[in-house]
Design a protein around this motif. Structure first.
Motif, PDB file in Angstrom:
ATOM      1  N   GLN A  80     -17.934  12.998   8.161  1.00 53.41           N
ATOM      2  CA  GLN A  80     -17.287  12.836   7.138  1.00 53.41           C
ATOM      3  C   GLN A  80     -16.173  12.481   6.867  1.00 53.41           C
ATOM      4  O   GLN A  80     -15.147  11.856   6.315  1.00 53.41           O
ATOM      5  N   HIS A  81     -15.292  13.382   8.076  1.00 54.21           N
ATOM      6  CA  HIS A  81     -13.673  12.662   8.125  1.00 54.21           C
ATOM      7  C   HIS A  81     -14.066  12.450   9.537  1.00 54.21           C
ATOM      8  O   HIS A  81     -13.873  13.346  11.128  1.00 54.21           O
ATOM      9  N   HIS A  82     -12.607  11.202   9.835  1.00 52.19           N
ATOM     10  CA  HIS A  82     -11.806  10.703  11.126  1.00 52.19           C
ATOM     11  C   HIS A  82     -10.995  10.813  11.491  1.00 52.19           C
ATOM     12  O   HIS A  82     -10.167  10.349   9.633  1.00 52.19           O
ATOM     13  N   HIS A  83     -10.097  10.816  11.981  1.00 49.15           N
ATOM     14  CA  HIS A  83      -8.498  10.667  11.818  1.00 49.15           C
ATOM     15  C   HIS A  83      -7.831   9.057  11.310  1.00 49.15           C
ATOM     16  O   HIS A  83      -6.879   8.744  10.814  1.00 49.15           O
ATOM     17  N   ALA A  84      -8.938   7.741  11.046  1.00 45.74           N
ATOM     18  CA  ALA A  84      -8.844   6.737  10.358  1.00 45.74           C
ATOM     19  C   ALA A  84      -8.843   6.262   9.016  1.00 45.74           C
ATOM     20  O   ALA A  84      -8.439   5.362   8.411  1.00 45.74           O
ATOM     21  N   PHE A  85     -10.521   7.328   8.883  1.00 46.66           N
ATOM     22  CA  PHE A  85     -10.869   6.836   7.986  1.00 46.66           C
ATOM     23  C   PHE A  85     -11.967   8.296   7.409  1.00 46.66           C
ATOM     24  O   PHE A  85     -12.257   9.331   7.710  1.00 46.66           O
ATOM     25  N   VAL A  86     -12.638   7.907   5.658  1.00 44.80           N
ATOM     26  CA  VAL A  86     -13.595   8.521   5.059  1.00 44.80           C
ATOM     27  C   VAL A  86     -14.874   8.201   5.135  1.00 44.80           C
ATOM     28  O   VAL A  86     -15.262   6.833   4.521  1.00 44.80           O
ATOM     29  N   THR A  87     -15.801   8.659   6.038  1.00 41.11           N
ATOM     30  CA  THR A  87     -17.439   7.853   5.220  1.00 41.11           C
ATOM     31  C   THR A  87     -17.882   8.868   4.141  1.00 41.11           C
ATOM     32  O   THR A  87     -17.849  10.095   4.239  1.00 41.11           O
ATOM     33  N   GLU A  88     -18.391   8.182   3.632  1.00 46.72           N
ATOM     34  CA  GLU A  88     -19.865   9.096   2.278  1.00 46.72           C
ATOM     35  C   GLU A  88     -20.354   7.908   2.240  1.00 46.72           C
ATOM     36  O   GLU A  88     -20.840   6.559   1.953  1.00 46.72           O
ATOM     37  N   CYS A  89     -21.456   8.508   1.460  1.00 49.43           N
ATOM     38  CA  CYS A  89     -23.196   8.097   1.020  1.00 49.43           C
ATOM     39  C   CYS A  89     -23.129   7.817  -0.344  1.00 49.43           C
ATOM     40  O   CYS A  89     -22.521   8.391  -1.264  1.00 49.43           O
ATOM     41  N   VAL A  90     -23.264   6.175  -0.957  1.00 50.34           N
ATOM     42  CA  VAL A  90     -22.544   6.085  -2.104  1.00 50.34           C
ATOM     43  C   VAL A  90     -24.297   5.224  -2.423  1.00 50.34           C
ATOM     44  O   VAL A  90     -25.246   3.864  -1.683  1.00 50.34           O
ATOM     45  N   GLU A  91     -24.577   5.422  -3.704  1.00 52.64           N
ATOM     46  CA  GLU A  91     -25.197   4.577  -4.166  1.00 52.64           C
ATOM     47  C   GLU A  91     -24.818   2.903  -4.563  1.00 52.64           C
ATOM     48  O   GLU A  91     -23.751   2.651  -4.319  1.00 52.64           O
ATOM     49  N   ILE A  92     -26.070   2.030  -4.215  1.00 50.44           N
ATOM     50  CA  ILE A  92     -25.866   0.775  -3.903  1.00 50.44           C
ATOM     51  C   ILE A  92     -26.398   0.256  -5.334  1.00 50.44           C
ATOM     52  O   ILE A  92     -28.026   0.672  -5.995  1.00 50.44           O
ATOM     53  N   TYR A  93     -26.290  -0.647  -6.091  1.00 45.32           N
ATOM     54  CA  TYR A  93     -26.655  -0.615  -7.005  1.00 45.32           C
ATOM     55  C   TYR A  93     -27.274  -2.522  -7.612  1.00 45.32           C
ATOM     56  O   TYR A  93     -26.122  -3.291  -7.417  1.00 45.32           O
ATOM     57  N   ASP A  94     -28.284  -2.785  -8.715  1.00 47.88           N
ATOM     58  CA  ASP A  94     -28.748  -3.941  -8.825  1.00 47.88           C
ATOM     59  C   ASP A  94     -29.147  -4.598 -10.498  1.00 47.88           C
ATOM     60  O   ASP A  94     -29.162  -3.232 -11.377  1.00 47.88           O
ATOM     61  N   TRP A  95     -28.902  -5.890 -10.867  1.00 48.00           N
ATOM     62  CA  TRP A  95     -29.433  -5.771 -12.479  1.00 48.00           C
ATOM     63  C   TRP A  95     -30.958  -6.801 -13.077  1.00 48.00           C
ATOM     64  O   TRP A  95     -31.279  -6.653 -11.277  1.00 48.00           O
ATOM     65  N   VAL A  96     -31.687  -5.481 -13.187  1.00 51.60           N
ATOM     66  CA  VAL A  96     -32.751  -5.638 -13.079  1.00 51.60           C
ATOM     67  C   VAL A  96     -33.304  -6.380 -14.967  1.00 51.60           C
ATOM     68  O   VAL A  96     -32.500  -5.456 -15.413  1.00 51.60           O
ATOM     69  N   GLN A  97     -33.796  -7.534 -15.380  1.00 53.30           N
ATOM     70  CA  GLN A  97     -33.501  -7.846 -16.813  1.00 53.30           C
ATOM     71  C   GLN A  97     -34.758  -7.218 -17.323  1.00 53.30           C
ATOM     72  O   GLN A  97     -36.313  -7.113 -16.476  1.00 53.30           O
ATOM     73  N   VAL A  98     -34.413  -6.332 -18.347  1.00 53.70           N
ATOM     74  CA  VAL A  98     -36.193  -5.882 -18.851  1.00 53.70           C
ATOM     75  C   VAL A  98     -35.499  -6.495 -20.577  1.00 53.70           C
ATOM     76  O   VAL A  98     -34.852  -7.157 -21.184  1.00 53.70           O
ATOM     77  N   THR A  99     -37.064  -5.914 -20.821  1.00 53.30           N
ATOM     78  CA  THR A  99     -36.887  -6.389 -22.638  1.00 53.30           C
ATOM     79  C   THR A  99     -37.410  -5.209 -23.306  1.00 53.30           C
ATOM     80  O   THR A  99     -38.893  -4.879 -22.948  1.00 53.30           O
ATOM     81  N   PHE A 100     -37.352  -4.794 -24.226  1.00 53.92           N
ATOM     82  CA  PHE A 100     -37.722  -3.842 -25.378  1.00 53.92           C
ATOM     83  C   PHE A 100     -38.313  -4.282 -26.063  1.00 53.92           C
ATOM     84  O   PHE A 100     -38.684  -5.007 -27.232  1.00 53.92           O
ATOM     85  N   LYS A 101     -39.350  -3.346 -26.129  1.00 54.35           N
ATOM     86  CA  LYS A 101     -39.876  -3.319 -27.899  1.00 54.35           C
ATOM     87  C   LYS A 101     -39.241  -3.952 -28.696  1.00 54.35           C
ATOM     88  O   LYS A 101     -38.537  -3.259 -29.009  1.00 54.35           O
TER      89      LYS A 101
END
Length: 129
Positions: A80-101
């Protein structure tokens, strides 16, 4: 002219046969979900008042670097740590179309669809006097 069409047809037939004969790589989510640098956890979000009723959430695992420590891997998001950068796991999101009753208009909801290794550049702090 007809000889040219026959040659084109034969070429297209051979090309299609070649493409269909190639082995296709297919991956099932359950087989690869926890073999990546940033493993995921699958959660089914069930809401009977929504269409679609069930939506699959693919979230970053609670301990994303468990695979790294178990297999003694020291690269990418495993270190996770390097001399020039930090890495981390992050979530990727998208939008989903939904309809509610009871509602006519669909709406978009934000849904986690995966987890990836993100690199964040760092800079060295200035020397303090």
């Amino acid at each position: 002219m007809s000889r040219c069409l026959i040659i084109v047809f034969i070429f297209l037939f051979v090309a299609a046969a070649y493409v269909l004969a190639r082995p296709q790589k297919e991956f099932v989510l359950s087989d690869v979900a926890n073999k990546t640098m940033c493993p995921i956890e699958v959660e089914i979000n069930d809401n009977p008042d929504r269409i679609p009723r069930r939506i699959k959430y693919l979230k970053c695992a609670a301990r994303p670097n468990k695979l790294c420590s178990e297999r003694h891997i020291q690269h990418g998001c495993c270190r996770q740590h390097h001399h020039a950068f930090v890495t981390e796991c992050v979530e990727i999101y998208d939008w989903v179309q939904v309809t509610f009753k009871g509602q006519d208009a669909p709406q978009a909801i934000k849904v986690p669809v995966g987890c990836t290794c993100l690199i964040e550049e760092t800079t060295a702090a200035a020397e303090v006097r």
